[in-house]
Design an enzyme around this catalytic site. Sequence first.
Site, PDB file in Angstrom:
ATOM      1  N   CYS A  63       0.819  -1.207   0.000  1.00  0.00           N
ATOM      2  CA  CYS A  63       0.000   0.000   0.000  1.00  0.00           C
ATOM      3  C   CYS A  63       0.859   1.266   0.000  1.00  0.00           C
ATOM      4  O   CYS A  63       1.692   1.441   0.893  1.00  0.00           O
ATOM      5  CB  CYS A  63      -0.910  -0.022   1.230  1.00  0.00           C
ATOM      6  SG  CYS A  63      -1.783   1.523   1.524  1.00  0.00           S
ATOM      7  N   ARG A 130     -14.445   1.560   5.879  1.00  0.00           N
ATOM      8  CA  ARG A 130     -13.401   0.696   5.353  1.00  0.00           C
ATOM      9  C   ARG A 130     -12.379   0.367   6.434  1.00  0.00           C
ATOM     10  O   ARG A 130     -12.138   1.173   7.338  1.00  0.00           O
ATOM     11  CB  ARG A 130     -12.687   1.373   4.176  1.00  0.00           C
ATOM     12  CG  ARG A 130     -13.604   1.713   3.005  1.00  0.00           C
ATOM     13  CD  ARG A 130     -13.925   0.495   2.181  1.00  0.00           C
ATOM     14  NE  ARG A 130     -14.767   0.818   1.024  1.00  0.00           N
ATOM     15  CZ  ARG A 130     -15.300  -0.087   0.217  1.00  0.00           C
ATOM     16  NH1 ARG A 130     -15.078  -1.372   0.437  1.00  0.00           N
ATOM     17  NH2 ARG A 130     -16.056   0.276  -0.797  1.00  0.00           N
ATOM     18  N   ALA A 131     -11.773  -0.791   6.314  1.00  0.00           N
ATOM     19  CA  ALA A 131     -10.713  -1.209   7.245  1.00  0.00           C
ATOM     20  C   ALA A 131      -9.376  -1.093   6.519  1.00  0.00           C
ATOM     21  O   ALA A 131      -8.839  -2.064   5.998  1.00  0.00           O
ATOM     22  CB  ALA A 131     -10.950  -2.631   7.736  1.00  0.00           C
ATOM     23  N   GLU A 148      -4.940   7.839   9.119  1.00  0.00           N
ATOM     24  CA  GLU A 148      -4.699   8.800   8.039  1.00  0.00           C
ATOM     25  C   GLU A 148      -3.188   8.970   7.856  1.00  0.00           C
ATOM     26  O   GLU A 148      -2.500   9.586   8.668  1.00  0.00           O
ATOM     27  CB  GLU A 148      -5.357  10.148   8.366  1.00  0.00           C
ATOM     28  CG  GLU A 148      -5.036  11.271   7.394  1.00  0.00           C
ATOM     29  CD  GLU A 148      -5.195  10.883   5.938  1.00  0.00           C
ATOM     30  OE1 GLU A 148      -4.166  10.798   5.232  1.00  0.00           O
ATOM     31  OE2 GLU A 148      -6.350  10.634   5.506  1.00  0.00           O
ATOM     32  N   TYR A 195      -5.479   5.442  -9.052  1.00  0.00           N
ATOM     33  CA  TYR A 195      -6.640   4.645  -8.640  1.00  0.00           C
ATOM     34  C   TYR A 195      -7.891   5.080  -9.395  1.00  0.00           C
ATOM     35  O   TYR A 195      -8.725   4.248  -9.775  1.00  0.00           O
ATOM     36  CB  TYR A 195      -6.860   4.781  -7.131  1.00  0.00           C
ATOM     37  CG  TYR A 195      -5.833   4.059  -6.310  1.00  0.00           C
ATOM     38  CD1 TYR A 195      -6.001   2.738  -5.925  1.00  0.00           C
ATOM     39  CD2 TYR A 195      -4.657   4.702  -5.926  1.00  0.00           C
ATOM     40  CE1 TYR A 195      -5.055   2.073  -5.184  1.00  0.00           C
ATOM     41  CE2 TYR A 195      -3.692   4.042  -5.180  1.00  0.00           C
ATOM     42  CZ  TYR A 195      -3.890   2.732  -4.817  1.00  0.00           C
ATOM     43  OH  TYR A 195      -2.939   2.072  -4.083  1.00  0.00           O
TER      44      TYR A 195
END
Length: 329
Positions: A63, A130-131, A148, A195
């Site tokens: 990520c 969301r997780a 964040e 994305y």
Amino acid sequence: MGHLLDGRWVTEAIDTKASGGKFERAAAQFRNWITPDGAPGPSGAGGFAAASGRYHLYVSYACPWAHRTLIFRSLKGLSDHIAVSAVHPDMLDEGWSFDDDFAGATGDALFNSGHAHDLYTRADPAYSGRATVPILWDKEQATIVSNESAEIIRMFNSAFDRITGNDLDFWPEALREEIEVVNTRIYDTLNNGVYRAGFASTQDAYEDAVYPLFDTLDWLEDRLSRNRFLIGDTLTEADWRLFTTLIRFDPVYHLHFKCNRRRIVDYPNLWAYTRALYQVPGIAETVKLDHIVRHYHYSHESINPNRIVPINPILDYDAPHGRGTSQIT
């Protein structure tokens, strides 16, 4: 992929119908701050004082948002003060998993959880959303400080300086206005733009994302022809926020997200700059291309339904870059 609804996991694919085919990123919900003395930060509650061993960082090596936090943990000398657990690169029906059968995936060192979403319901049994990773966990209050990444890296930049003695500053006050301008364009069109292009479900939505993305890469190539870093000769958070997208671009975004007008290796200044940042001491260890390539191609069934993982180009990030010696030694 899925999300939590009132503490219950719901499996669903990304739905872009309501947004006309456009991918829209949900905002992070845990927005507390670690500060030197535990005073409240710009948002959230107080009570999160900097302390060695108190906090635990959950990441995915795949990520780019989590990668930012690993970079700052390394640069700011926090490795001995904030431990890390890394998820498996495959993000399937229950989201990020703590399976440890992939090199570098560690499992959950604190609770032996099965999935990242278990941490969210541990912090808030009625959580909806969301997780995501990164997750910065406070062992003392048994809750999530923040999920964040943009705010976590600013905490890491300064909150622990009295503990580590590391006074490197990647968000210097005199440059903050310019950093924010650069960050905003890069986030909107590039960090998130890949994305928006990759998950677009209409031609118009894809083109609305991909053309500005390459406009920004052209802008960056020109800027880096005149500047050593994004903000002159000073290495700032803007460079590291950009780096996590650049390092993934040719191995993943170019093919998988259809960002294929050009590669980073086709931009002489951007490619040399990427190598220069990669070669800063402590950074190469945060880059795990096997996690990156596996995650995107195996996890995104809507884009790659057969889950074929490509062999990928061979890129030499250790090649000389010719952009001078890094200011970090």
